[in-house]
Motif scaffolding. Structure first.
Motif, PDB file in Angstrom:
ATOM      1  N   LYS A  53      49.889  35.922  45.047  1.00 23.90           N
ATOM      2  CA  LYS A  53      50.757  35.057  45.494  1.00 23.90           C
ATOM      3  C   LYS A  53      50.554  33.853  44.727  1.00 23.90           C
ATOM      4  O   LYS A  53      50.869  32.555  43.910  1.00 23.90           O
ATOM      5  CB  LYS A  53      50.426  34.677  46.579  1.00 23.90           C
ATOM      6  N   LEU A  54      48.814  33.453  44.704  1.00 18.37           N
ATOM      7  CA  LEU A  54      48.861  32.865  44.137  1.00 18.37           C
ATOM      8  C   LEU A  54      47.820  32.206  42.450  1.00 18.37           C
ATOM      9  O   LEU A  54      47.990  31.571  41.445  1.00 18.37           O
ATOM     10  CB  LEU A  54      46.978  31.764  44.311  1.00 18.37           C
ATOM     11  N   GLN A  55      48.282  33.423  42.064  1.00 15.87           N
ATOM     12  CA  GLN A  55      48.156  34.265  40.128  1.00 15.87           C
ATOM     13  C   GLN A  55      46.887  33.554  40.133  1.00 15.87           C
ATOM     14  O   GLN A  55      46.365  32.793  39.025  1.00 15.87           O
ATOM     15  CB  GLN A  55      49.186  33.165  39.618  1.00 15.87           C
ATOM     16  N   LEU A  56      46.176  33.964  40.600  1.00 14.91           N
ATOM     17  CA  LEU A  56      44.131  33.970  40.359  1.00 14.91           C
ATOM     18  C   LEU A  56      44.138  34.829  39.403  1.00 14.91           C
ATOM     19  O   LEU A  56      44.974  35.373  39.245  1.00 14.91           O
ATOM     20  CB  LEU A  56      43.587  33.875  41.681  1.00 14.91           C
ATOM     21  N   ASP A  57      42.849  34.449  39.264  1.00 16.79           N
ATOM     22  CA  ASP A  57      42.338  35.466  37.764  1.00 16.79           C
ATOM     23  C   ASP A  57      41.203  36.376  38.811  1.00 16.79           C
ATOM     24  O   ASP A  57      40.722  36.956  39.433  1.00 16.79           O
ATOM     25  CB  ASP A  57      40.569  34.622  36.958  1.00 16.79           C
ATOM     26  N   LYS A  58      42.075  37.206  38.082  1.00 16.11           N
ATOM     27  CA  LYS A  58      41.933  38.679  38.616  1.00 16.11           C
ATOM     28  C   LYS A  58      40.282  39.365  38.629  1.00 16.11           C
ATOM     29  O   LYS A  58      39.815  40.121  38.970  1.00 16.11           O
ATOM     30  CB  LYS A  58      42.403  39.679  38.842  1.00 16.11           C
ATOM     31  N   THR A  59      40.119  38.891  37.860  1.00 21.20           N
ATOM     32  CA  THR A  59      38.107  38.688  36.888  1.00 21.20           C
ATOM     33  C   THR A  59      37.938  38.255  38.104  1.00 21.20           C
ATOM     34  O   THR A  59      35.919  38.637  37.681  1.00 21.20           O
ATOM     35  CB  THR A  59      37.860  38.486  35.287  1.00 21.20           C
ATOM     36  N   LYS A  60      37.614  37.492  38.628  1.00 18.63           N
ATOM     37  CA  LYS A  60      37.011  37.100  39.758  1.00 18.63           C
ATOM     38  C   LYS A  60      36.620  37.497  40.720  1.00 18.63           C
ATOM     39  O   LYS A  60      37.483  38.249  41.328  1.00 18.63           O
ATOM     40  CB  LYS A  60      37.243  35.245  39.558  1.00 18.63           C
ATOM     41  N   CYS A  61      35.648  37.174  41.555  1.00 16.88           N
ATOM     42  CA  CYS A  61      35.618  37.484  43.278  1.00 16.88           C
ATOM     43  C   CYS A  61      35.391  36.616  43.812  1.00 16.88           C
ATOM     44  O   CYS A  61      34.939  35.895  43.881  1.00 16.88           O
ATOM     45  CB  CYS A  61      33.808  38.504  43.215  1.00 16.88           C
ATOM     46  N   TYR A  62      36.012  36.803  44.749  1.00 15.27           N
ATOM     47  CA  TYR A  62      36.777  35.580  45.845  1.00 15.27           C
ATOM     48  C   TYR A  62      36.696  36.613  47.564  1.00 15.27           C
ATOM     49  O   TYR A  62      36.577  38.032  48.127  1.00 15.27           O
ATOM     50  CB  TYR A  62      38.083  35.476  46.370  1.00 15.27           C
ATOM     51  N   VAL A  63      36.295  36.056  48.632  1.00 13.95           N
ATOM     52  CA  VAL A  63      35.956  36.252  49.810  1.00 13.95           C
ATOM     53  C   VAL A  63      36.755  35.018  50.587  1.00 13.95           C
ATOM     54  O   VAL A  63      37.031  33.629  50.252  1.00 13.95           O
ATOM     55  CB  VAL A  63      34.332  36.322  49.960  1.00 13.95           C
ATOM     56  N   LEU A  64      36.527  35.609  51.829  1.00 20.29           N
ATOM     57  CA  LEU A  64      36.941  34.894  52.925  1.00 20.29           C
ATOM     58  C   LEU A  64      35.543  33.814  53.674  1.00 20.29           C
ATOM     59  O   LEU A  64      35.470  34.922  53.972  1.00 20.29           O
ATOM     60  CB  LEU A  64      38.210  35.749  53.892  1.00 20.29           C
ATOM     61  N   ALA A  65      35.787  32.685  54.462  1.00 15.97           N
ATOM     62  CA  ALA A  65      35.611  31.989  54.834  1.00 15.97           C
ATOM     63  C   ALA A  65      35.532  31.358  56.247  1.00 15.97           C
ATOM     64  O   ALA A  65      36.462  30.816  56.188  1.00 15.97           O
ATOM     65  CB  ALA A  65      34.895  30.897  54.131  1.00 15.97           C
TER      66      ALA A  65
END
Length: 293
Positions: A53-65
């Motif tokens: 939805k936000l068109q973020l970089d898919k090569t990076k790792c994300y987490v929810l806090a």
């Protein structure tokens, strides 16, 4: 339980909730991103939706806090954690004021290669925090609520005053349960609280003690699953002065245990046990054993 009850529960499980995820510096210009999710939707699925939805970089790792106060400690959700279930444990006031409240929220964070969390421009974050502190001191913003601890073992300064202040703060927020390690402290609210319905029975089913907000269902759940796994009888000790709520706590325990054992099938076992409660009650200490049948 009848057919309508089962159907109603299924519709509730399939209901969609709106999560508001705050991406911060990851998506400049976006205050929050609404995400539709069900109770069973995992944090990993929410993150995948945010990336698209936000068109973020898919090569990076994300987490929810999850954060429960401005500038407070951030609790990183595991990929299998369910954000909706955690949101439903927030105080009623936080749920009703999610549009304007800043204390209870979910944040999207970027994870570095070494496992640490990337906070972007830290100096900017510190400056905003300092400006907010000054506005609070001048009376332009309300005083932040004092942080409370759901486990008294985590109190930074443990003494009688901090212990009682913590219990009082939680009680004012209708949080009547507090842990001391594996021991559960209960303060009788002398009124009914809507925290004993079927959704809480399912929410605390097969969860590690301390992973969710303190609850008497969590104690019953740990005893029940320990009985199944260890094949040994389990005992729950309920102690307190007269009028402290021992009998009602026992009723809640039996209700949860019978719900877990019956798995949705109606039975008269619970009413038989509850009816025998006054006969089994001991005024000083109550012992109720969860036995293998």
């Amino acid at each position: 339980m009848n057919v309508h009850d089962v159907g109603g529960r299924r519709r509730f499980e399939d209901s969609e909730f709106t999560l508001r995820i705050y991406p911060g510096t990851i998506a400049e210009g976006t205050i929050y991103c609404p995400v539709s999710a069900r109770k069973s939707t995992t944090a990993a699925e929410v993150i995948d939706h945010l990336i698209n939805k936000l068109q973020l970089d898919k090569t990076k790792c994300y987490v929810l806090a999850e954060v429960k106060e401005f500038g407070g400690e951030e609790w990183i959700l595991n990929p299998t954690d369910c954000p909706v279930q955690r949101m439903m444990l927030w105080p009623r006031m936080a749920l009703e004021n999610r549009f304007s409240g800043e204390d209870y929220r979910f944040l999207l964070r970027e994870k570095n290669l070494d496992g640490s969390i990337h906070y972007g421009n830290l100096q900017m974050w510190l400056r905003v925090t300092e400006e907010r502190r000054r506005m609070v001191e001048r009376g332009f913003l309300p005083q932040p609520q004092q942080k409370d601890y759901d486990d008294l073992c985590n109190l930074p300064d443990l003494n009688e005053k901090t212990l009682l202040d913590n219990l009082r703060s939680r009680f004012k927020q209708e949080k009547i349960y507090t842990y001391v390690g594996s021991i559960l402290i209960v303060i009788n609210p002398f009124k009914f609280l809507p925290i004993y319905n079927p959704k809480y029975v399912k929410m605390y089913d097969n969860h590690q003690l301390g992973k969710l907000e303190p609850h008497i269902y969590a104690v019953a759940d740990v005893a029940y699953h320990a009985m199944l796994q260890q094949r040994n009888n389990q005992c729950i000790v309920i102690s307190g002065e007269s009028g402290s709520g021992k009998t009602q706590s026992t009723n809640f325990l039996i209700h949860h245990l019978t719900a877990l054992s019956q798995k949705g099938f109606a039975s008269g076992v619970e009413q038989i046990i509850l009816g025998a409660g006054p006969v089994l009650e001991v005024r000083i200490v109550l012992f109720y054993s969860v036995c293998i049948v």
